[in-house]
Motif scaffolding. Structure first.
Motif, PDB file in Angstrom:
ATOM      1  N   ARG A 173      36.186  37.678  46.958  1.00  0.00           N
ATOM      2  CA  ARG A 173      36.789  37.780  45.635  1.00  0.00           C
ATOM      3  C   ARG A 173      37.873  36.712  45.424  1.00  0.00           C
ATOM      4  O   ARG A 173      38.114  36.272  44.299  1.00  0.00           O
ATOM      5  CB  ARG A 173      37.397  39.171  45.440  1.00  0.00           C
ATOM      6  CG  ARG A 173      36.375  40.297  45.368  1.00  0.00           C
ATOM      7  CD  ARG A 173      37.032  41.546  44.800  1.00  0.00           C
ATOM      8  NE  ARG A 173      36.087  42.660  44.710  1.00  0.00           N
ATOM      9  CZ  ARG A 173      36.089  43.718  45.499  1.00  0.00           C
ATOM     10  NH1 ARG A 173      37.007  43.806  46.447  1.00  0.00           N
ATOM     11  NH2 ARG A 173      35.213  44.684  45.337  1.00  0.00           N
ATOM     12  N   MET A 174      38.502  36.324  46.512  1.00  0.00           N
ATOM     13  CA  MET A 174      39.602  35.363  46.397  1.00  0.00           C
ATOM     14  C   MET A 174      39.166  33.940  46.678  1.00  0.00           C
ATOM     15  O   MET A 174      39.939  32.994  46.475  1.00  0.00           O
ATOM     16  CB  MET A 174      40.717  35.758  47.382  1.00  0.00           C
ATOM     17  CG  MET A 174      41.336  37.121  47.061  1.00  0.00           C
ATOM     18  SD  MET A 174      42.678  37.519  48.187  1.00  0.00           S
ATOM     19  CE  MET A 174      41.790  37.679  49.714  1.00  0.00           C
ATOM     20  N   ALA A 175      37.933  33.731  47.177  1.00  0.00           N
ATOM     21  CA  ALA A 175      37.480  32.377  47.526  1.00  0.00           C
ATOM     22  C   ALA A 175      37.267  31.555  46.255  1.00  0.00           C
ATOM     23  O   ALA A 175      36.689  32.029  45.273  1.00  0.00           O
ATOM     24  CB  ALA A 175      36.196  32.441  48.337  1.00  0.00           C
ATOM     25  N   LYS A 176      37.737  30.297  46.276  1.00  0.00           N
ATOM     26  CA  LYS A 176      37.598  29.396  45.131  1.00  0.00           C
ATOM     27  C   LYS A 176      36.528  28.344  45.354  1.00  0.00           C
ATOM     28  O   LYS A 176      35.847  27.937  44.409  1.00  0.00           O
ATOM     29  CB  LYS A 176      38.945  28.695  44.862  1.00  0.00           C
ATOM     30  CG  LYS A 176      40.112  29.661  44.656  1.00  0.00           C
ATOM     31  CD  LYS A 176      39.902  30.560  43.442  1.00  0.00           C
ATOM     32  CE  LYS A 176      41.125  31.461  43.202  1.00  0.00           C
ATOM     33  NZ  LYS A 176      40.926  32.349  42.049  1.00  0.00           N
ATOM     34  N   ARG A 177      36.355  27.932  46.589  1.00  0.00           N
ATOM     35  CA  ARG A 177      35.417  26.843  46.883  1.00  0.00           C
ATOM     36  C   ARG A 177      34.020  27.416  47.123  1.00  0.00           C
ATOM     37  O   ARG A 177      33.838  28.493  47.678  1.00  0.00           O
ATOM     38  CB  ARG A 177      35.887  26.063  48.095  1.00  0.00           C
ATOM     39  CG  ARG A 177      37.219  25.334  47.845  1.00  0.00           C
ATOM     40  CD  ARG A 177      37.781  24.776  49.121  1.00  0.00           C
ATOM     41  NE  ARG A 177      36.777  24.024  49.887  1.00  0.00           N
ATOM     42  CZ  ARG A 177      37.029  23.430  51.063  1.00  0.00           C
ATOM     43  NH1 ARG A 177      38.243  23.536  51.585  1.00  0.00           N
ATOM     44  NH2 ARG A 177      36.076  22.768  51.683  1.00  0.00           N
ATOM     45  N   ASP A 178      33.024  26.633  46.705  1.00  0.00           N
ATOM     46  CA  ASP A 178      31.637  27.063  46.866  1.00  0.00           C
ATOM     47  C   ASP A 178      31.212  27.125  48.329  1.00  0.00           C
ATOM     48  O   ASP A 178      30.440  28.012  48.718  1.00  0.00           O
ATOM     49  CB  ASP A 178      30.700  26.117  46.095  1.00  0.00           C
ATOM     50  CG  ASP A 178      30.893  26.233  44.588  1.00  0.00           C
ATOM     51  OD1 ASP A 178      31.428  27.271  44.151  1.00  0.00           O
ATOM     52  OD2 ASP A 178      30.510  25.293  43.872  1.00  0.00           O
ATOM     53  N   HIS A 213      33.087  27.875  50.859  1.00  0.00           N
ATOM     54  CA  HIS A 213      33.645  29.101  51.435  1.00  0.00           C
ATOM     55  C   HIS A 213      32.828  30.332  51.009  1.00  0.00           C
ATOM     56  O   HIS A 213      32.588  31.243  51.794  1.00  0.00           O
ATOM     57  CB  HIS A 213      35.101  29.271  50.999  1.00  0.00           C
ATOM     58  CG  HIS A 213      36.012  28.262  51.643  1.00  0.00           C
ATOM     59  ND1 HIS A 213      37.351  28.114  51.268  1.00  0.00           N
ATOM     60  CD2 HIS A 213      35.803  27.340  52.626  1.00  0.00           C
ATOM     61  CE1 HIS A 213      37.910  27.157  51.981  1.00  0.00           C
ATOM     62  NE2 HIS A 213      36.979  26.669  52.813  1.00  0.00           N
ATOM     63  N   ARG A 214      32.433  30.344  49.731  1.00  0.00           N
ATOM     64  CA  ARG A 214      31.623  31.448  49.236  1.00  0.00           C
ATOM     65  C   ARG A 214      30.289  31.526  49.999  1.00  0.00           C
ATOM     66  O   ARG A 214      29.818  32.609  50.355  1.00  0.00           O
ATOM     67  CB  ARG A 214      31.359  31.288  47.744  1.00  0.00           C
ATOM     68  CG  ARG A 214      32.579  31.534  46.881  1.00  0.00           C
ATOM     69  CD  ARG A 214      32.237  31.262  45.412  1.00  0.00           C
ATOM     70  NE  ARG A 214      33.365  31.544  44.559  1.00  0.00           N
ATOM     71  CZ  ARG A 214      33.630  32.730  44.007  1.00  0.00           C
ATOM     72  NH1 ARG A 214      32.815  33.732  44.244  1.00  0.00           N
ATOM     73  NH2 ARG A 214      34.681  32.896  43.242  1.00  0.00           N
TER      74      ARG A 214
END
Length: 537
Positions: free
Chosen positions: A335-340, A342-343
């Motif tokens: 939910r807090m990840a911004k980078r693809d 990392h997702r």
């Protein structure tokens, strides 16, 4: 955590012991006790009736006495037949003077018309005083009271004159055949024996021997009294022995049954059900001791199974928490990840944990059904070598595709086992695939079989890294897995535990060890791992 749970569960794995059920059933007579007493008394009464029946046959004292009277009357008749002339009172009296009679006997010589031609009596002699027959007197008194109340007083027998009885018997007299009858007179019972005086088959008269049966009756009553006393004593002894026998059979069985019934009831007022406590009677060397031991063992096995299931449930909860915690953390981080990138990494972690949970739930389901399936399935005879040839032929091809040398050493012929062939096949597949997972290209796996007496050994060896020494004692524990970091989460740790359960259900053993060269330093690394399965033939 598992060690702590094991320590908490250990105190409950003691065998059941004596409890209140051991004291149950002590009051009153149980149904089995009554049956034992009744059956023993029935058998004793049948024996007594048989003795009385046999004692009343041809060889009874009365029958023998009547036969003796017939012989004596025939001898006297022979004496009187010496003179073929018609009998007269004077001639008869002269001939009777030479005859000696037994004490108590009365001799009459009768003419064909019943007239008395002569009479002679034996000496009275000393009469022995008849002994009291207390049992017979009591039974006779009881019968008189019973017959007077329920049957009414019947007509008393009319007194008969011995002479009249003898004259009445003259009509049925035949030459050469004594005639004997028993009658009831005014002074008691007596027996009259007639013998025809018939020289040249011409009846001139008859010899009548009249003997009172009072002495014989007294002797018979004395014998019956002794027999009844012995019977009464035997009845008392039989009853006491029956009660003693029942105390060693019925009461222990009642105690065992009561303990089982008490254990099967659930008291709603209790916060927790009481533990079943079976009385300990294993010190007895009979079937009741065996039954007590079997019941105690069964109860102990049931509690061990219950505690094992509780332990299994605790282990399952513990194992499921790890991937669930990983999933929870990955979802929260996603939910807090911004980078693809990392997702994508977090999604791979979530997918890995989901596959791990799915595999874990499937293995847990298979393990939980295993106990019931081992009990329900029917054992059949099968060829162990044929099974291994089929498995090694298939798995050997897979191993060779991975660059692993696969070798087998199976004897010729057949080795017949009785068991569950699919389940044992599952064990060998687990061992071979487990060895393949630890081997790399260039390693080798060898499967060989040897028969040792009443057992057959199936051995799976590999030249992989071996088993850490600290893992040898717990490698068959549930959920234990020693894998490289690259294989984390790909195994549930239930395969070897399931294999051990199947082998032990067939009465076999399984163990693991490291292979080492002879004379090498124990601190050096092993040459590989070896798993051995021993099964009864």
């Amino acid at each position: 955590m598992r060690d702590e749970r094991s320590r908490r569960a250990a105190p409950h794995r003691q065998a059941a012991f004596d409890g209140p059920g051991a004291q149950a059933g002590r009051g009153g007579l149980s149904s089995l006790t009554r049956r034992i007493v009744v059956f023993n008394l029935v058998a004793l009464n049948l024996l007594v009736l048989g003795v009385l029946y046999l004692g009343g046959g041809r060889d009874s004292p009365l029958t023998q006495y009547r036969e003796r009277m017939g012989v004596e009357a025939a001898l006297i008749g022979n004496v009187l037949e010496v003179d073929p002339a018609p009998l007269s009172p004077g001639a008869v009296a002269q001939r009777l003077e030479a005859i000696t009679l037994s004490p108590g006997l009365e001799l009459l010589v009768l003419a064909p018309d019943g007239a008395v031609l002569g009479r002679r009596s034996g000496d009275a002699g000393a009469q022995a005083e008849a002994s009291r027959t207390y049992v017979l007197d009591a039974l006779g008194g009881f019968w008189r009271v019973f017959s007077g109340v329920f049957l009414g007083d019947g007509p008393l027998p009319e007194g008969q004159d011995p002479l009249g009885q003898a004259r009445a018997m003259m009509g049925g007299l035949q030459p050469g055949a004594p005639l004997s009858r028993i009658a009831e007179g005014a002074t008691g019972r007596f027996v009259t024996t007639l013998m025809a005086i018939a020289p040249q088959d011409r009846v001139l008269g008859a010899v009548a021997l009249i003997s009172p049966l009072a002495p014989l009756d007294a002797m018979a009553r004395a014998r019956q009294e002794r027999a009844l006393r012995i019977f009464a004593l035997a009845t008392l002894v039989s009853t006491l022995m029956s009660l003693l026998l029942a105390s060693t059979i019925a009461r222990p069985l009642t105690a065992l049954a009561t303990a089982a019934e008490v254990g099967g009831k659930r008291d709603p007022q209790r916060p927790a059900p009481a533990r079943v406590r079976i009385p300990d009677m294993t010190a007895r060397s009979d079937e009741i001791g065996r039954l007590s031991g079997a019941l105690r063992g069964m109860v102990a096995a049931l509690y061990e199974r219950i505690e094992s299931n509780e332990q299994f449930a605790a282990d399952v909860a513990h194992e499921i928490k790890n991937p669930l915690a990983s999933l929870r953390s990955a979802v929260g981080t996603l939910r807090m990840a911004k980078r693809d990138d990392h997702r994508a990494t977090l999604l791979e972690v979530i997918e890995h944990d989901v596959r791990r949970l799915d595999r874990l739930v499937s293995d847990i389901s298979n393990a939980s059904r295993l106990d019931s399936e081992l009990v329900r399935e029917e054992e059949e005879a099968f060829d162990l070598l044929a099974l291994l040839r089929s498995l090694t032929g298939y798995l050997g091809g897979q191993a060779e595709k991975q660059g692993i040398d696969f070798m087998t050493d199976l004897p010729e012929g057949e080795i017949t086992l009785r068991g569950l062939e699919p389940r044992l096949a599952q064990v060998f597949v687990n061992l071979i695939t487990n060895a393949m997972s630890f081997c790399q290209a260039g390693d080798a796996i060898r499967v060989w079989v040897r028969r040792r007496g009443a057992r057959v050994l199936v051995v799976v060896e590999d030249t992989g890294p071996g088993i850490p020494e600290e893992a040898l004692q717990k490698i068959f524990a549930r959920f234990y897995s020693h894998r490289p970091a690259s294989e984390f989460g790909t195994h549930s740790g239930l395969g070897l535990a399931i294999s051990k359960q199947i082998v032990e259900a067939h009465g076999g053993v399984i163990w693991a060890e490291n292979m080492r060269a002879t004379g090498t330093d124990p601190t050096e690394g092993p040459l590989g791992a070896r798993f051995v399965v021993g099964l009864p033939v």
